[in-house]
Each structure stands twice: as structure tokens, then as C-alpha cells.
Design a protein around this motif. Structure first.
Motif, PDB file in Angstrom:
ATOM      1  N   GLU A 158      -7.556  64.567  88.300  1.00 12.97           N
ATOM      2  CA  GLU A 158      -6.912  65.826  87.934  1.00 12.97           C
ATOM      3  C   GLU A 158      -7.831  66.668  87.045  1.00 12.97           C
ATOM      4  O   GLU A 158      -7.991  67.875  87.256  1.00 12.97           O
ATOM      5  N   GLY A 159      -8.435  66.018  86.060  1.00 14.18           N
ATOM      6  CA  GLY A 159      -9.333  66.726  85.155  1.00 14.18           C
ATOM      7  C   GLY A 159     -10.498  67.330  85.907  1.00 14.18           C
ATOM      8  O   GLY A 159     -10.877  68.489  85.701  1.00 14.18           O
ATOM      9  N   ASN A 160     -11.060  66.528  86.798  1.00 15.04           N
ATOM     10  CA  ASN A 160     -12.206  66.997  87.571  1.00 15.04           C
ATOM     11  C   ASN A 160     -11.828  68.181  88.456  1.00 15.04           C
ATOM     12  O   ASN A 160     -12.579  69.151  88.576  1.00 15.04           O
ATOM     13  N   SER A 161     -10.639  68.099  89.037  1.00 10.87           N
ATOM     14  CA  SER A 161     -10.177  69.180  89.904  1.00 10.87           C
ATOM     15  C   SER A 161     -10.005  70.467  89.088  1.00 10.87           C
ATOM     16  O   SER A 161     -10.418  71.551  89.516  1.00 10.87           O
ATOM     17  N   TYR A 162      -9.433  70.352  87.905  1.00 11.95           N
ATOM     18  CA  TYR A 162      -9.249  71.510  87.026  1.00 11.95           C
ATOM     19  C   TYR A 162     -10.598  72.127  86.678  1.00 11.95           C
ATOM     20  O   TYR A 162     -10.779  73.347  86.675  1.00 11.95           O
ATOM     21  N   HIS A 163     -11.560  71.261  86.429  1.00  7.34           N
ATOM     22  CA  HIS A 163     -12.915  71.703  86.121  1.00  7.34           C
ATOM     23  C   HIS A 163     -13.493  72.525  87.274  1.00  7.34           C
ATOM     24  O   HIS A 163     -14.016  73.623  87.084  1.00  7.34           O
ATOM     25  N   ASN A 164     -13.344  72.002  88.485  1.00  5.41           N
ATOM     26  CA  ASN A 164     -13.875  72.710  89.652  1.00  5.41           C
ATOM     27  C   ASN A 164     -13.173  74.050  89.858  1.00  5.41           C
ATOM     28  O   ASN A 164     -13.820  75.057  90.153  1.00  5.41           O
ATOM     29  N   LEU A 165     -11.854  74.039  89.682  1.00  5.22           N
ATOM     30  CA  LEU A 165     -11.098  75.277  89.888  1.00  5.22           C
ATOM     31  C   LEU A 165     -11.520  76.339  88.881  1.00  5.22           C
ATOM     32  O   LEU A 165     -11.732  77.506  89.224  1.00  5.22           O
ATOM     33  N   LYS A 166     -11.665  75.930  87.614  1.00  4.03           N
ATOM     34  CA  LYS A 166     -12.057  76.888  86.579  1.00  4.03           C
ATOM     35  C   LYS A 166     -13.426  77.483  86.889  1.00  4.03           C
ATOM     36  O   LYS A 166     -13.644  78.669  86.748  1.00  4.03           O
ATOM     37  N   GLU A 178     -14.801  77.783  89.728  1.00  3.83           N
ATOM     38  CA  GLU A 178     -14.841  78.565  90.948  1.00  3.83           C
ATOM     39  C   GLU A 178     -14.157  79.918  90.775  1.00  3.83           C
ATOM     40  O   GLU A 178     -14.657  80.945  91.227  1.00  3.83           O
ATOM     41  N   TYR A 179     -13.009  79.909  90.081  1.00  2.00           N
ATOM     42  CA  TYR A 179     -12.199  81.132  90.050  1.00  2.00           C
ATOM     43  C   TYR A 179     -12.200  81.863  88.720  1.00  2.00           C
ATOM     44  O   TYR A 179     -11.779  83.004  88.641  1.00  2.00           O
ATOM     45  N   ASN A 180     -12.626  81.184  87.661  1.00  2.00           N
ATOM     46  CA  ASN A 180     -12.558  81.822  86.352  1.00  2.00           C
ATOM     47  C   ASN A 180     -13.966  82.205  85.907  1.00  2.00           C
ATOM     48  O   ASN A 180     -14.698  81.409  85.325  1.00  2.00           O
ATOM     49  N   GLY A 181     -14.332  83.443  86.190  1.00  2.00           N
ATOM     50  CA  GLY A 181     -15.678  83.909  85.875  1.00  2.00           C
ATOM     51  C   GLY A 181     -15.958  83.880  84.388  1.00  2.00           C
ATOM     52  O   GLY A 181     -17.057  83.524  83.960  1.00  2.00           O
ATOM     53  N   TYR A 182     -14.944  84.193  83.615  1.00  2.00           N
ATOM     54  CA  TYR A 182     -15.131  84.210  82.159  1.00  2.00           C
ATOM     55  C   TYR A 182     -15.476  82.830  81.642  1.00  2.00           C
ATOM     56  O   TYR A 182     -16.385  82.643  80.838  1.00  2.00           O
ATOM     57  N   ARG A 233     -18.945  81.866  79.837  1.00  2.00           N
ATOM     58  CA  ARG A 233     -18.893  81.389  78.456  1.00  2.00           C
ATOM     59  C   ARG A 233     -19.619  80.052  78.323  1.00  2.00           C
ATOM     60  O   ARG A 233     -20.228  79.760  77.294  1.00  2.00           O
ATOM     61  N   ASN A 234     -19.561  79.263  79.384  1.00  2.32           N
ATOM     62  CA  ASN A 234     -20.208  77.960  79.329  1.00  2.32           C
ATOM     63  C   ASN A 234     -21.719  78.053  79.373  1.00  2.32           C
ATOM     64  O   ASN A 234     -22.405  77.058  79.178  1.00  2.32           O
ATOM     65  N   GLU A 235     -22.207  79.239  79.692  1.00  3.60           N
ATOM     66  CA  GLU A 235     -23.662  79.366  79.733  1.00  3.60           C
ATOM     67  C   GLU A 235     -24.208  79.950  78.443  1.00  3.60           C
ATOM     68  O   GLU A 235     -25.418  80.001  78.242  1.00  3.60           O
ATOM     69  N   GLN A 236     -23.309  80.415  77.552  1.00  2.40           N
ATOM     70  CA  GLN A 236     -23.775  80.960  76.275  1.00  2.40           C
ATOM     71  C   GLN A 236     -24.240  79.831  75.378  1.00  2.40           C
ATOM     72  O   GLN A 236     -23.565  78.814  75.230  1.00  2.40           O
ATOM     73  N   LYS A 237     -25.396  80.072  74.754  1.00  2.00           N
ATOM     74  CA  LYS A 237     -25.916  79.057  73.840  1.00  2.00           C
ATOM     75  C   LYS A 237     -25.241  79.206  72.482  1.00  2.00           C
ATOM     76  O   LYS A 237     -24.925  80.309  72.055  1.00  2.00           O
ATOM     77  N   MET A 238     -25.044  78.092  71.848  1.00  2.33           N
ATOM     78  CA  MET A 238     -24.507  78.124  70.490  1.00  2.33           C
ATOM     79  C   MET A 238     -25.651  78.441  69.543  1.00  2.33           C
ATOM     80  O   MET A 238     -26.763  77.964  69.735  1.00  2.33           O
ATOM     81  N   GLU A 239     -25.356  79.263  68.518  1.00  5.40           N
ATOM     82  CA  GLU A 239     -26.430  79.587  67.577  1.00  5.40           C
ATOM     83  C   GLU A 239     -26.760  78.386  66.707  1.00  5.40           C
ATOM     84  O   GLU A 239     -26.046  77.404  66.698  1.00  5.40           O
TER      85      GLU A 239
END
Lengths: 227, 147
Positions: B107-115, B117-121, B125-131
Motif C-alpha cells: 500500500e505504501g509503495n502504491s501511494y508513493h507511485n501515485l504521488k 505520477e500525479y502530484n507534480g508538487y 518538492r522532493n528534488e529541492q535540496k535542504m540547505e
């Protein structure tokens, strides 16, 4: 009698003998521990689910890379402190089995000696955990706050710290209650309560609980620090 | 109280044999833990390790974890020497964990894939580096206040 029960298993439920051959309290302790296993299991599985659902995750080796009195500026030392904690708990589990074993032999001195060692082990573990929590708190980590970036340098969520503090906290609370139970057992042993009863079965139940605490740590340790 | 007196005789070992067994299991647990730690450190130290080998090592660590659990429950908690009836009432309900783990991780993995695929934000956000480590602390606090 036991040898006959062992050879004729079909007769367990015909009455006249204990089908589980353990007393009530011990059986109920087992069932309690089973339910507790599901509680911890639910915690750890929700952690796993969240981790599977998240793209990046902090590297545990970078987060937990310190130990008390570590020289300032020395290279990070992952796994060292937590392996000490693990061994403390394993050894205290061993002393607990030895206490149970001494109880079987009605050896009061042995029970007292090994219970004291077990309690010391538990306190040492709690001390280690207190240090680690304080250290992480000073680094800015707490429930709802996560100063550690993901392993690839991207922004992390607070899930990491939330799960860490909740699960190790819940486990630490179990260790604490285990120590309290063991202290009660020690006082009862010192006041000859078990000698009067003619058996040390109570120590076995406390022992089951204590081993369970060690067992849970095996899982917590693996899930949080190793993988 | 019958149980105590019998306990030592019951399983056919003399008291000394029990102590011997305890130390043997202690040794096994120690060795398994050390192997786990070595594997964990190896994973941390080697920079060019691929994802596949990492997953493989993680699998090995989980197997070692299960082995440790077996020795603690079987020998320290003495379950291995209990009657089969008792063992079954404990172990059979725990089979539920097989479903529990597989279902929820899937279930977790599926949620990850869906996010992703469909959630551009989410993806961005996951590509932003932390300062740098020092700064976010204060920024976090300020953000908290603003919130």
C-alpha cells in the motif's frame, strides 16, 4: 506424569491434566505479550509503510553517529553507540534467564544476584537512551522537528523523527516498566516471599516480559539503525 | 508449583545443561548481532554500492533479525520447550503478520507511485535540496512562528 503426557498427546483435552502444562499467570503473560507484539508490529509496520510511501529518507548512519564524550570534530562514528545499547540489553536478557534458572533450583542467592544484574542492565540501557534523546534534541530533532536532510540532500519530512521518538519512546517505556517489575521481584525475593510460596514462578513471568522487551529492541534496532 | 520442580527434569536436561544452553544461545545472539553490524557498516561505508546489492544486504539483515528473534523466543523465553499446544496458540495468530506486512508495505509503495505520477508538487518538492545543516534550525523556528 509429564513423561506420560508427552507420549500420549491425544489425551491432552480429556481432562485431568493441564493441556498447556503452564500455570494460569504464565499463559496470560504469553497472551499479553502476543497482543503487545501486535502493538509494536503496528507501529513498525506503519513506519515501514510511511517509508515506502516517501521518496527520500534520512540516512540513519549520519543521524546516529555520535556517542558520549566523543571528541569534538572527530569523524562520525555510526552504529557504535547503538551496538553498545544492543549488547547491554542482550546481556541483561541473559542474566534474566540465569535468574529464572536459579529460581527453578530454589536458589535465592542466585535469583537476587542475577536480578540485580538485570536491573543494572536495564538502567544502563535507559541511561543510554536518555543520552541519545538529549543529544538528538540538542541537534534540533524532536516530534515535529527534523533537522536531518534526506540521504540525497533533499528536504526531509518530520516522519523520520516522529516515528523514531514514538517507537523508541514506547520501547523505552517498556524497558522502564520492566525495570520496575524486576525491582518488585527483587524486593519480594529479598523478603522471602517466594521461599514461603515454595516456588519462584513469578520470576518466570517477569522474565518473559523482560525477554520480550529485548526481542522488541531486536526489531526496533534493525528497522531504525540498520536498514 | 508442580511445574517448577519438574521443569529441569522435564526436558531431559540437567541444570548444568540448561546453563550451558543459555551461554550457547548468548554466543549465537552475539555473533548474529556482530554480523548485522558488519553488514550495516558495510552498507554505510561503501560509496559505490548499487541499490540491488543494498536491498540484498537489507534482506540478509532481516533474516538475521528473524534468527535472533527465534533464539530469544525459543530459548530465553523457553517457548521451544513448551508443549506443542501452547506453541501453536502463540505462533499461529502471529501468522497474521505475514498479511499485515505485505499488505501495508504494498500500500505504501502504491501511494508513493501515485504521488510521483500525479502530484507534480510532491515530485518537485522532493528534488529541492535542504540547505546547510545549521541554517534550517532557525528557519524552522521562524516558519513555526509564522504558522
Amino acid at each position: 506424569m509429564t513423561t506420560t503426557t508427552a507420549t500420549t498427546p491425544a489425551k491432552y483435552w480429556n481432562g485431568g491434566k493441564s493441556p498447556f502444562n503452564v500455570e494460569y499467570g504464565k499463559l496470560m503473560m504469553w497472551y499479553f505479550l502476543m497482543s503487545d507484539a501486535f502493538t509494536f508490529g503496528a507501529f513498525l509496520i506503519s513506519y515501514g509503510t510511511t517509508r515506502f510511501a516517501t521518496t527520500g529518507w534520512p540516512n540513519a548512519n549520519e543521524v546516529f553517529s555520535s556517542y558520549p564524550f566523543k571528541p569534538e570534530g572527530s569523524s562520525p562514528a555510526p552504529l557504535i553507540f547503538v551496538s553498545i545499547m544492543t549488547f547491554i540489553l542482550i546481556i541483561s536478557s541473559v542474566t534474566m534467564v540465569l535468574a529464572v534458572h536459579a529460581g527453578h533450583n530454589m536458589d535465592k542467592k542466585g535469583v537476587v544476584k542475577y536480578l540485580i544484574l538485570t536491573i543494572l542492565g536495564g538502567l544502563a540501557f535507559l541511561g543510554c537512551q536518555a543520552w541519545e534523546w538529549t543529544h538528538l534534541f540538542h541537534e534540533g530533532a524532536w516530534w515535529g522537528r527534523n533537522p536531518f536532510p534526506n540521504s540525497d540532500g533533499t528536504i526531509s519530512t518530520t516522519n523520520f523523527t516522529n516515528f523514531f521518538f514514538t517507537i523508541t519512546g514506547f520501547h523505552g517505556f517498556h524497558v522502564f516498566s520492566g525495570v520496575v517489575i524486576n525491582v518488585v521481584m527483587l524486593i519480594m525475593a529479598l523478603f522471602n516471599k517466594f521461599e514461603q510460596r515454595g516456588h519462584y514462578l513469578m520470576i518466570e513471568k517477569a522474565g518473559l516480559y523482560w525477554h520480550f522487551v529485548d526481542l522488541v529492541w531486536v526489531f526496533v534496532f534493525t528497522c531504525f539503525y540498520l536498514i | 508449583m508442580e511445574h517448577t520442580a519438574k521443569a529441569a527434569l522435564e526436558h531431559g536436561h540437567k541444570p548444568d545443561a540448561t546453563v550451558k544452553e543459555i551461554w550457547k544461545v548468548t554466543g549465537i545472539l552475539t555473533v548474529l548481532t556482530i554480523i548485522e553490524l558488519v553488514l550495516g557498516y558495510w552498507m554505510y561505508a561503501s560509496k559505490e554500492m548499487g541499490d540491488t546489492s543494498k536491498h540484498f544486504i537489507k534482506g540478509a539483515i532481516i533474516i538475521l533479525m528473524m534468527a535472533k528473534a527465534f533464539y530469544i523466543v525459543g530459548y530465553f523465553m523457553h517457548l521451544k520447550h513448551e508443549l506443542r499446544n501452547l506453541i501453536m496458540t502463540i505462533v499461529v495468530p502471529l501468522i497474521l503478520f505475514v498479511w499485515f506486512i505485505i499488505a501495508f508495505l504494498y500500500e505504501g509503495n502504491s501511494y508513493h507511485n501515485l504521488k510521483n505520477e500525479y502530484n507534480g508538487y510532491y515530485k518537485e518538492r522532493n528534488e529541492q535540496k535542504m540547505e546547510k545543516k545549521e541554517e534550517p534550525k532557525e528557519e524552522h523556528k521562524e516558519q513555526k512562528k509564522m504558522d
